[in-house]
Scaffold this motif. Structure first.
Motif, PDB file in Angstrom:
ATOM      1  N   THR A 183      35.081  36.622  54.158  1.00 35.28           N
ATOM      2  CA  THR A 183      34.494  35.950  52.996  1.00 35.28           C
ATOM      3  C   THR A 183      35.520  35.438  51.996  1.00 35.28           C
ATOM      4  N   THR A 235      30.602  41.322  45.560  1.00 30.15           N
ATOM      5  CA  THR A 235      30.427  40.126  46.379  1.00 30.15           C
ATOM      6  C   THR A 235      31.403  40.135  47.555  1.00 30.15           C
ATOM      7  N   HIS A 263      27.027  43.888  50.615  1.00 30.76           N
ATOM      8  CA  HIS A 263      26.516  42.542  50.356  1.00 30.76           C
ATOM      9  C   HIS A 263      26.143  41.854  51.668  1.00 30.76           C
ATOM     10  N   HIS A 312      20.703  38.699  45.102  1.00 31.01           N
ATOM     11  CA  HIS A 312      21.820  39.645  45.176  1.00 31.01           C
ATOM     12  C   HIS A 312      22.413  39.863  43.796  1.00 31.01           C
ATOM     13  N   PRO A 315      25.623  41.722  42.358  1.00 29.23           N
ATOM     14  CA  PRO A 315      26.859  42.452  42.691  1.00 29.23           C
ATOM     15  C   PRO A 315      27.373  43.278  41.522  1.00 29.23           C
ATOM     16  N   ILE A 347      28.486  32.573  51.952  1.00 31.68           N
ATOM     17  CA  ILE A 347      28.986  33.694  51.160  1.00 31.68           C
ATOM     18  C   ILE A 347      30.504  33.572  51.018  1.00 31.68           C
ATOM     19  N   ALA A 390      33.686  35.322  48.684  1.00 25.84           N
ATOM     20  CA  ALA A 390      34.038  36.371  47.727  1.00 25.84           C
ATOM     21  C   ALA A 390      34.626  35.758  46.464  1.00 25.84           C
ATOM     22  N   ASP A 391      34.465  36.494  45.360  1.00 24.05           N
ATOM     23  CA  ASP A 391      35.000  36.024  44.080  1.00 24.05           C
ATOM     24  C   ASP A 391      36.518  35.995  44.101  1.00 24.05           C
TER      25      ASP A 391
END
Length: 323
Positions: free
Chosen positions: A103, A160, A165, A181, A183, A320, A322-323
């Protein structure tokens, strides 16, 4: 002709130290990096197994916590960049070698190329658990409510792009539902909001949810794995509920940098296998609701790469990142 003889002699001389090093390994303490803070499941498993491995290897295994980065990225990068001499190894998880690289906008490392695989040490079940706001006492009831009002019900996770997740995303695909969702930075704040009624359900590892399940603040709707958990005998598995693809286990393995000598890997694997087969370690892992595994290096690498491919496909199809 002379240059060929000289080249052969030089090559043999270069390989001799490697062979001698592998034959005498280990001759000094070994670092075991845990890419998470002290006190978590990965840290506890590392210390349980390293104690027993040290007895077999005849040298100390020094556990070093290197938290930081998305999903344990800092410590995992340190493992990848270490010398491939067998004196730096570390703990890997389904997050560090699965969901995080699947991700990440730009992966920090490549699980297929940057590591030597030693063994999948242990694994624990994951679950979906409901709080007071969900209105559901069973998984079937929760799915029914979610289908009636797409997007109204929410699930919490520890962050996330983490395994919880993506397990939630798998659940949405398999059940034909649409959830929101929410997180959090870790499982504990997520659990607090589920118990407080701010979020309806959580996908989580059994170990972190267990204190909340024991006190009745949340109740499990389904668990991963091939069989029911004795302590939650009334709770079905995802397979029993007709959602086998949702079943995900949180695993904890042992890796080293790429290009480790196969003899060194085999020596470490033998020590891991002896440790996880011991009644003492199995008992200690059992108290964490964790199953001892001890898979071979080849089997472990195959598992990781197959799972990674599945996580990548899911992350792509569900958008999706990730941050």
């Amino acid at each position: 002709m002379q240059w060929r003889v000289l080249a052969a002699c030089l090559a043999a001389a270069a390989l001799a130290p490697m062979a001698a090093s592998a034959d005498t390994y280990p001759s000094k303490p070994i670092r075991m990096i845990v890419p998470f803070p002290p006190g978590g499941t990965a840290d506890i498993i590392a210390r349980v197994v390293s104690d027993k491995m040290a007895q077999d290897l005849g040298v100390a295994l020094i556990v070093e916590n290197r938290p930081g980065g998305a999903g344990g990225g800092v410590g995992t990068m340190e493992i990848a960049r270490a010398p491939a001499d067998g004196y730096t190894i570390g703990i890997a998880t389904v997050g560090t070698l699965g969901t995080a690289p699947a991700t990440a906008p730009k992966a920090l490392y490549d699980p297929a190329k940057d590591f030597s695989y030693i063994s999948n040490v242990a694994a624990m079940p994951m679950l979906i658990a409901a709080g007071p706001s969900s209105g559901a006492t069973s998984l079937a009831q929760f799915i029914e409510l979610a289908k009636k009002s797409p997007g109204r019900l929410a699930f919490a996770s520890g962050g996330t792009g983490g395994v919880a997740h993506l397990m939630g995303a798998r659940f949405e695909v398999a059940s034909g539902t649409k959830l929101t969702h929410i997180p959090y930075r870790g499982a504990n704040p997520a659990l607090n909001d589920v118990t407080g009624g701010q979020v309806d359900v959580i996908f989580d590892a059994l170990a972190s949810s267990w204190p909340y399940l024991q006190t009745g603040r949340i109740h499990a709707l389904a668990v991963s794995g091939d069989h029911r958990i004795p302590a939650l005998a009334q709770v079905p598995t995802f397979a029993e509920a007709g959602l086998p693809t949702v079943s995900t286990r949180a695993w904890y393995g042992l890796i080293g940098p790429a290009q480790m000598d196969p003899k060194t890997v085999d020596r470490l694997y033998a020590a891991v296998k002896k440790a996880v087969d011991s009644p003492e370690v199995r008992t200690r892992l059992g108290k964490l609701d964790t199953e001892a595994i001890g898979s071979t290096p080849d089997a472990y690498k195959k598992q990781v790469l197959e799972e990674l491919d599945g996580w990548k496909q899911l992350a792509t199809s569900q958008h999706i990142v990730a941050d």
